[in-house]
Design an enzyme around this catalytic site. Structure first.
Site, PDB file in Angstrom:
ATOM      1  N   PRO A 132     -38.577 -32.298 100.169  1.00  0.00           N
ATOM      2  CG  PRO A 132     -37.975 -30.099  99.694  1.00  0.00           C
ATOM      3  CD  PRO A 132     -38.586 -31.321  99.074  1.00  0.00           C
ATOM      4  N   GLY A 167     -38.541 -36.208 106.258  1.00  0.00           N
ATOM      5  CA  GLY A 167     -37.829 -36.917 107.312  1.00  0.00           C
ATOM      6  C   GLY A 167     -36.467 -37.439 106.921  1.00  0.00           C
ATOM      7  CE1 TYR A 187     -36.089 -28.561  96.835  1.00  0.00           C
ATOM      8  CE2 TYR A 187     -34.876 -30.256  95.651  1.00  0.00           C
ATOM      9  CZ  TYR A 187     -34.897 -29.166  96.500  1.00  0.00           C
ATOM     10  OH  TYR A 187     -33.718 -28.689  97.019  1.00  0.00           O
ATOM     11  NE  ARG A 245     -25.996 -46.779 139.228  1.00  0.00           N
ATOM     12  CZ  ARG A 245     -24.961 -46.353 139.945  1.00  0.00           C
ATOM     13  NH1 ARG A 245     -24.629 -45.068 139.921  1.00  0.00           N
ATOM     14  NH2 ARG A 245     -24.278 -47.192 140.681  1.00  0.00           N
ATOM     15  CG  HIS A 246     -29.366 -50.892 141.341  1.00  0.00           C
ATOM     16  ND1 HIS A 246     -28.682 -50.466 142.467  1.00  0.00           N
ATOM     17  CD2 HIS A 246     -28.420 -51.071 140.384  1.00  0.00           C
ATOM     18  CE1 HIS A 246     -27.388 -50.406 142.194  1.00  0.00           C
ATOM     19  NE2 HIS A 246     -27.200 -50.771 140.935  1.00  0.00           N
ATOM     20  CG  LEU A 299     -22.149 -56.053 147.264  1.00  0.00           C
ATOM     21  CD1 LEU A 299     -22.024 -56.936 146.031  1.00  0.00           C
ATOM     22  CD2 LEU A 299     -20.981 -56.344 148.205  1.00  0.00           C
ATOM     23  CG  ASN A 300     -24.325 -49.490 145.035  1.00  0.00           C
ATOM     24  OD1 ASN A 300     -25.527 -49.480 144.792  1.00  0.00           O
ATOM     25  ND2 ASN A 300     -23.408 -49.769 144.117  1.00  0.00           N
ATOM     26  NE  ARG A 346     -26.557 -53.968 141.677  1.00  0.00           N
ATOM     27  CZ  ARG A 346     -25.896 -54.987 141.168  1.00  0.00           C
ATOM     28  NH1 ARG A 346     -26.191 -56.232 141.541  1.00  0.00           N
ATOM     29  NH2 ARG A 346     -24.921 -54.776 140.283  1.00  0.00           N
ATOM     30  CD  GLU A 397     -23.094 -52.457 135.940  1.00  0.00           C
ATOM     31  OE1 GLU A 397     -23.476 -52.452 134.744  1.00  0.00           O
ATOM     32  OE2 GLU A 397     -22.741 -51.418 136.523  1.00  0.00           O
ATOM     33  CG  HIS A 436     -27.167 -52.935 136.872  1.00  0.00           C
ATOM     34  ND1 HIS A 436     -27.161 -53.374 138.168  1.00  0.00           N
ATOM     35  CD2 HIS A 436     -28.041 -53.737 136.213  1.00  0.00           C
ATOM     36  CE1 HIS A 436     -27.993 -54.398 138.296  1.00  0.00           C
ATOM     37  NE2 HIS A 436     -28.547 -54.638 137.131  1.00  0.00           N
ATOM     38  CB  ALA A 471     -21.417 -50.469 133.139  1.00  0.00           C
ATOM     39  NE  ARG A 514     -20.584 -44.299 133.894  1.00  0.00           N
ATOM     40  CZ  ARG A 514     -19.715 -44.643 134.847  1.00  0.00           C
ATOM     41  NH1 ARG A 514     -19.131 -45.830 134.814  1.00  0.00           N
ATOM     42  NH2 ARG A 514     -19.434 -43.804 135.829  1.00  0.00           N
TER      43      ARG A 514
END
Lengths: 451, 463
Positions: A30, A33, A180, A238-239, A244-245, A288, A308, A373, A375, A378
């Site tokens: 025990p 880990g 044990y 993120r950046h 474009l955003n 970016r 990205e 970025h 995606a 995430r």
């Protein structure tokens, strides 16, 4: 269909057919880990797409016993205790069989002490009967500080000790370990030379690896050899907002907007205030993220793997344009956002595969800031927070917000820090109607506002 | 700098965003490949003769160079031979055991990030000398010890690599075997393996019985972790790797690069010929791998066995140049076209990839190829060049110009320290897609804004 899309495991010499399931069995006293390793390994394997589940025998014992009284339950001469423990192990193994043979699981992690050769022999026999491969993961540690730290981090909060104070809990637990010790038979280089195993000594200072038989075991060994428990924090962001955003366009390689540049300055201030020791900074190779990092005034490394997701033919389009030119693709994406691949582009599933070396290196590192970025973030977040493939593409990763992840006990503490600079929202929720015949209005129901 | 740079510019060759053009890359903050290690590392082999030290050294060196880590191997046996001109018998090597000292350490410079020191290094004193040498120079040290007592493996080893050795070139085989075994005994008397207790502060991996068991101690950094992973995945079981491109495609016929077209009629013929060839080879347990692109999958379908698709095996992404002919690229992107010819390995297509990027994405494929036994890989021109360069140890300079014609299968069989290559043209005509390395002329670049004469563009390295 003959072609299989995912490179599978095997260079099998065993009698098993290709792709036979693997049973990972932890071994150790025990507080060494085992559960930490089991949970982390399970999380990693699921993230890379190998269906894995852990089975903690202690859990089964708690369900059976309802109330934990004291270490006396674990005494080697407690017949009643032994009987219950054996039943729990059997019950867990039955569930393992169910998961691997019936439910389509690929790997099961059997998390228990398994400290006697006899117990391990039973498990090996069970695996042989069911056509599973067995791989043992033994954790050996005699450093009293590490063990004490372990107990404080994960045992004091355990359901077993909910009604005790710290001192009582620690004392009881130390006696539990003693129960044990006398019967512990570590994996032996000679007696167990035909088994496949890794012996982890002193929290990763030394490893003994024996008879790795296939791809998945090789990956498991590599992963276990790269993780560490030194306290540290991982900062994800993120950046800054890009040109474009603002226009509501996806992908591309544009520079920061004025507000994005403002965010970069706030980020620098935030990082300075955090006073982080030896912070590493990583970016992608897109303008970016690099512009954002340049503002920090510290060395940074560019990883192409952090770029990205490639939206292929949809690069630099607005969602409205995608709906107009590719309504079928748009609907298919909403039906299975994780597996959907843009024409001439990538899927989230592809992203995970290309991010795997990044994760491996993140495990090796200590304090680190990753500027990436939507995606990509995430995917990384899903790894650290153990999110499923279904949830991953809808995780909230807004602009101008830093997530600070700090490993704690068996999981990860998350602190979200919004740096006070306005930006557009780029998060698109799953719309109600994902039917390919849906109207434009239904398709664009969840598109965030843009200029 | 307290303000955000107003704008970044993108280097023309590598397409890397930098704060300003011409900024000194050594001091530039962003680095385009992850830093593998900060200080040079000395890899030190340990073990009796015929334990695979040179095999491991050469293979590891080849792998590290391929993934972009400058590595050089120093084999002490070679130095000894040069020093002792004619090798009379094992007595010589016994004497040189003592003299085999500082002379070889001096050749180790820090030009290379990794240096592999291939020698027996079987005594504690010897290893201590190396450790203090490294400490003085600020190098990290990582030991690789190979331990094997299986007489069959050792005998096989001796036959495979020693009898070809210059030491034994004019000798009778039995006599040579006897002499070599004596040589081993000579070392064994003084052999002290790395001690797990006394040497617990050292970083090392012990390989037992050709990879049945490994003991790994104190891995210090990323590159050591990669080395350990690599060593744990290689094996010496005899096998062959078959490399082939897809059959001729519709776009191939039109002289267009990239894309995702299907096979031409001749391409389909090739697929069938490939199936027949594979059958004739009578290979046990052949695995077949393809990319995710139509043309490789169509080719594999004809072979008629189970195959696995790897996205990592997709052809190089030519970005804005996808599906163009070379003439169209020259017409629409003359500067890009010229840059590519100046450094085809590092050049990245706009919104695309470079050969260097390809190598990075193929690394897991190579790792799995090392684990596998008999494999047929149906892939693409640039991809096949990268894989071939790995197996045949070709430098980055030559890689993009390796010949990988359509309708030709390359059979690679590892032998001794290298790889035997057999080329099989399956007798189905196809277009030639190979573009030779052009001669760089004065007029290649049309950019008149550069004050420098065009020829010196050849020497500017934007790495």
């Amino acid at each position: 269909m003959r072609g299989s899309c995912h490179p599978k495991n095997t260079r099998d010499r065993a009698v098993c057919m290709t792709n036979c399931p693997t049973l990972i069995v932890t071994v150790g006293l025990p507080a060494r880990g085992k559960t930490y390793i089991s949970k982390k390994l399970t999380r990693y394997l699921n993230w890379i797409g190998v269906p894995t589940k852990e089975f903690n025998v202690g859990q089964y014992r708690r369900e059976c016993l309802k109330i934990y009284k004291s270490f006396e339950f674990f005494r080697p001469d407690n017949e009643e205790g032994l009987k219950i423990r054996r039943q729990c192990a059997t019950s867990a193994l039955n569930d393992v069989r169910q998961y691997l043979s019936v439910e389509g699981g690929q790997v099961a992690v059997f998390d228990a002490t398994n400290t006697t050769r006899e117990r391990r022999g039973t498990i090996v026999k069970f695996a042989e009967q069911n056509g599973f491969k067995v791989f043992f993961v033994e954790s050996v540690c005699e450093d009293p500080e590490v063990i004490a730290q372990n107990i404080v981090q994960v045992k004091l909060g355990s359901p077993d000790y909910i009604h005790c104070n710290s001192e009582e809990a620690i004392e009881d637990f130390m006696k539990r370990i003693k129960c044990y010790e006398s019967s512990y038979q570590p994996l032996d280089e000679v007696l167990d030379r035909d088994l496949s195993y890794i012996k982890i000594m002193d929290v990763g200072r030394r490893y003994l690896v024996n008879r790795v038989v296939d791809h998945i075991q090789s990956r498991i060994v590599y992963y276990l050899m790269n993780i560490h428990i030194t306290p540290r924090s991982i900062y994800l962001c993120r950046h800054g907002e890009s040109d474009l955003n603002i226009k509501g366009r996806i992908g591309g390689d544009s520079g920061l907007s004025a507000r994005g540049k403002e965010f970069a300055k706030h980020l620098r201030k935030f990082i300075q205030e955090q006073n982080i020791k030896d912070l590493k900074v990583w970016t992608s190779q897109m303008k970016r993220t690099i512009q954002t990092a340049e503002c920090l005034g510290a060395p940074y490394e560019q990883w192409k793997s952090l770029n990205e997701i490639d939206a292929g033919v949809c690069e630099e389009m607005m969602y409205e344009e995608i709906q107009e030119h590719y309504p079928l693709e748009f609907a298919l994406r909403d039906q299975d956002k994780y597996r959907y691949r843009y024409p001439k582009g990538e899927s989230y599933e592809d992203l995970v595969q290309r991010l795997e070396p990044v994760i491996m290196e993140l495990e090796r590192q200590e304090n680190i800031l990753v500027i990436c970025h939507q995606a990509v973030m995430r995917c990384l977040l899903a790894y650290f927070l153990d999110k499923t493939a279904d949830e991953l593409p809808y995780l909230n990763c807004p602009l101008h917000t830093v997530l600070k992840l700090t490993p704690v006990a068996y999981g990860c503490k998350v602190e979200s820090v919004y740096l006070g600079v306005d930006s557009v929202n780029t998060h698109r929720d799953r719309p109600e109607n994902v039917n390919v015949q849906r109207s434009t209005e239904d398709a664009l129901q969840t598109v965030p506002a843009h200029f | 700098m307290s303000t955000v740079q107003e704008n970044l510019t993108q280097t023309p060759l590598l397409k890397i965003w930098v704060p300003w053009m011409g900024c000194n890359v050594n001091r530039r903050r962003g680095s385009s490949v992850p830093q593998f290690c900060n200080s040079p590392t000395l890899i030190v082999m340990v073990g009796l003769p015929a334990r695979g030290k040179t095999y491991i050294s050469k293979k590891l060196t080849r792998y590290l160079n391929w993934i972009g880590v400058p590595t050089k191997m120093f084999n002490v046996g070679q130095y000894r031979r040069e020093a002792v001109k004619i090798y009379k018998n094992f007595e010589c090597s016994r004497k040189s055991l003592k003299g085999e000292s500082h002379l070889t350490l001096d050749v180790l410079t820090s030009v290379f990030l990794i240096q592999v020191f291939d020698a027996t290094n079987t005594t504690k004193e010897r290893r201590a000398v190396i450790i203090s040498f490294a400490k003085e120079k600020g190098y990290k040290v990582f030991f690789i010890e190979s331990i094997c007592d299986n007489p069959e493996i050792i005998a096989e080893n001796i036959k495979q690599v020693k009898f070809g050795s210059p030491d034994y070139v004019d000798r009778d085989i039995d006599e040579a075997m006897e002499d070599f075994i004596q040589r081993i005994e000579c070392y064994r008397a003084n052999y002290i393996p790395i001690d797990d207790e006394k040497d617990r502060k050292l970083s090392y991996i012990k390989i037992f019985d050709v990879g049945s068991t490994y003991l790994v101690n104190r891995v210090q950094d990323h590159i050591q972790s990669r080395i350990v992973y690599y060593l744990m995945n290689i094996h010496v079981t005899p096998r062959s790797i078959y490399l082939s491109r897809h059959g001729e495609s519709e776009l191939n016929l039109l002289g267009r690069i990239g894309g995702d077209s299907g096979l031409s009629p001749r391409g389909l013929k090739y697929a069938n010929a490939l199936a027949a060839f594979i059958r004739s080879q009578k290979i046990t347990d052949l695995k077949v791998w393809t990319s995710h692109m139509k043309r490789t999958i169509q080719t594999a379908e004809a072979v008629g066995v189970q195959y696995e698709q790897w996205k990592a095996l997709n052809e190089i992404d030519a970005g804005v140049c996808e599906e163009l002919t070379y003439e169209e690229i020259q017409e629409n992107f003359p500067e890009e076209f010229a840059l590519r010819d100046q450094d085809k390995y590092r050049y990245r297509y706009p919104k695309g990839e470079s050969y260097e990027d390809l190598v990075h994405r193929l690394e897991p494929v190579i790792m799995e190829l090392e684990r596998q036994e008999n494999v047929l890989v149906v892939c693409h021109q640039a991809v096949m060049r990268c894989l071939l360069a790995y197996f045949l140890d070709k430098p980055a300079d030559e890689l993009p110009y390796l010949r990988c014609p359509l309708h030709t299968v390359l059979k690679l069989t590892p032998i001794a320290y290298g790889c035997k290559v057999e080329s099989f043209f399956l007798n189905i005509e196809a277009v030639n897609t190979h573009r030779e390395r052009p001669v760089v002329s004065f007029h290649i670049c049309h950019n008149r804004h550069l004050a420098l004469p065009t020829i010196s563009l050849w020497y500017i390295n934007y790495v």
